[in-house]
Scaffold this active site. Sequence first.
Site, PDB file in Angstrom:
ATOM      1  N   LYS A 145       4.926  26.675   6.912  1.00 53.37           N
ATOM      2  CA  LYS A 145       4.909  25.823   5.728  1.00 53.37           C
ATOM      3  C   LYS A 145       3.860  26.310   4.708  1.00 53.37           C
ATOM      4  O   LYS A 145       3.013  27.128   5.039  1.00 53.37           O
ATOM      5  CB  LYS A 145       4.660  24.371   6.148  1.00 53.37           C
ATOM      6  CG  LYS A 145       5.727  23.832   7.136  1.00 53.37           C
ATOM      7  CD  LYS A 145       7.099  23.720   6.504  1.00 53.37           C
ATOM      8  CE  LYS A 145       8.303  23.458   7.360  1.00 53.37           C
ATOM      9  NZ  LYS A 145       8.356  22.846   8.612  1.00 53.37           N
TER      10      LYS A 145
HETATM   11  C1  LIG Z   1       9.298  21.917   9.501  1.00 58.34           C
HETATM   12  C2  LIG Z   1      10.231  20.795   9.240  1.00 58.34           C
HETATM   13  C3  LIG Z   1      10.249  19.629  10.038  1.00 58.34           C
HETATM   14  C4  LIG Z   1       9.484  19.492  11.305  1.00 58.34           C
HETATM   15  O1  LIG Z   1       8.158  19.714  11.233  1.00 58.34           O
HETATM   16  P1  LIG Z   1       7.348  20.135  12.552  1.00 58.34           P
HETATM   17  O2  LIG Z   1       5.943  20.152  12.079  1.00 58.34           O
HETATM   18  O3  LIG Z   1       7.847  21.481  12.969  1.00 58.34           O
HETATM   19  O4  LIG Z   1       7.587  19.092  13.583  1.00 58.34           O
HETATM   20  C5  LIG Z   1      11.091  18.603   9.665  1.00 58.34           C
HETATM   21  N1  LIG Z   1      11.885  18.685   8.589  1.00 58.34           N
HETATM   22  C6  LIG Z   1      11.908  19.778   7.816  1.00 58.34           C
HETATM   23  C7  LIG Z   1      12.789  19.798   6.616  1.00 58.34           C
HETATM   24  C8  LIG Z   1      11.107  20.875   8.126  1.00 58.34           C
HETATM   25  O5  LIG Z   1      11.170  21.971   7.360  1.00 58.34           O
END
Ligand SMILES: *Cc1c(COP(=O)(O)O)cnc(C)c1O
Length: 375
Positions: A183
């Site tokens: 992210k």
């Molecule tokens: C990364 C992501 C998640 C989940 O996040 P985690 O930290 O991996 O649990 C949920 N929704 C979207 C759209 C994502 O890109």
Amino acid sequence: MSDFLPFTRPSIDEATIESVAGVLRSGWITTGPKAKEFETRLSEYLGGRPVRAFNSGTGTMEVALRIIGLRPGDEVITTPMTWVATANVILNAGGTPVLVDIDPVTRNIDLEQVEAAITPRTRAIMPVDLAGLPVDRDRLYAIARKHGLRVIEDAAQSLGAKWNGQRIGSFGDICSFSFHANKNLTTTEGGALVVNNEEEARLVEKWRLQGVTRFADGSMDVDVPGGKYNITDVAAAVGLGQLPHLDAFNARRHELARMYFEQIDPALGLELPVADFENTNWHMFQPLLPLARMAISRGEFVARMKEKGIGIGVHYPALHLFTLYRERGFREGMFPHAEHVGASTVTIPLFPAMQDSDVTRVCTALKDVLLPVLK
Ligand SMILES: *Cc1c(COP(=O)(O)O)cnc(C)c1O
């Protein structure tokens, strides 16, 4: 391969590494002062709203569904074009995921279809800002208000993105962020939930850690089966090191995205994302492959790009076609726009540490791989 260009890579500076080492040497490595400080700094970044940090974005969404009081059979409307976590948490919280198709241009949930899918059992809408491009917040909240629905924004990908000049998460109902390694801001793994007031924040704290409430006299009680979602100080220290750089990271992502629009050869027939330079944080850059014109599959395309030293991601296959969701009655043909994107999308490299020359390298490789196989 030393010059392999992955589709993403985190930027962690030496000061952050030192700070993590400091936590490891401190004798307190799980949730503590760094976690608290990270929540404070994030809250400042988001205009002062209450923020609670988690060990994953998935955990934040599960807790969000708990604190709105989701009951078995309650419907939550979301998109099939997202990481499967978005729908899985609805099932895990005892709810019923209701999917509607996406807008083919933004690739985000189609708000007209959201409104048409509302029933007396609908409790919440969970929009997703795919690739960091925000869902239209004006229309979203107009619909939510009109029908008395809660909104849990899956803003996993849109930290630092804006709507009407305001940061996502700084306004609206409940907002969820992820700090997974890929992210725009990472804590290695982690997440944060933004809520409306301190009362909701206390509910979040309870559900975040085993349902425990602690009292001033040192006693405690448990009245709900909460989870285990607290962030460690080690992870929070990574986030604290990232946050001061976030806006610069996102500005660099914008520059790189602009270069892609200038340098991707139109003759390749790639369907490019919306050229937005106002709202999105350019979490990902995702062209759609012209599969009908190509003599090779997406899998073969990915393999050939890899041979040229370039990493390609696939985000995401439409989730209603996974076994779990087929077993719940979803079928091919239900959401044609999501299926088209799911079948043809590729994520090309985009991360703040990329050089201008890397963009050129990707664009050259795209041409070398695609031109010979176009019909
Ligand atoms: C990364 C992501 C998640 C989940 O996040 P985690 O930290 O991996 O649990 C949920 N929704 C979207 C759209 C994502 O890109």
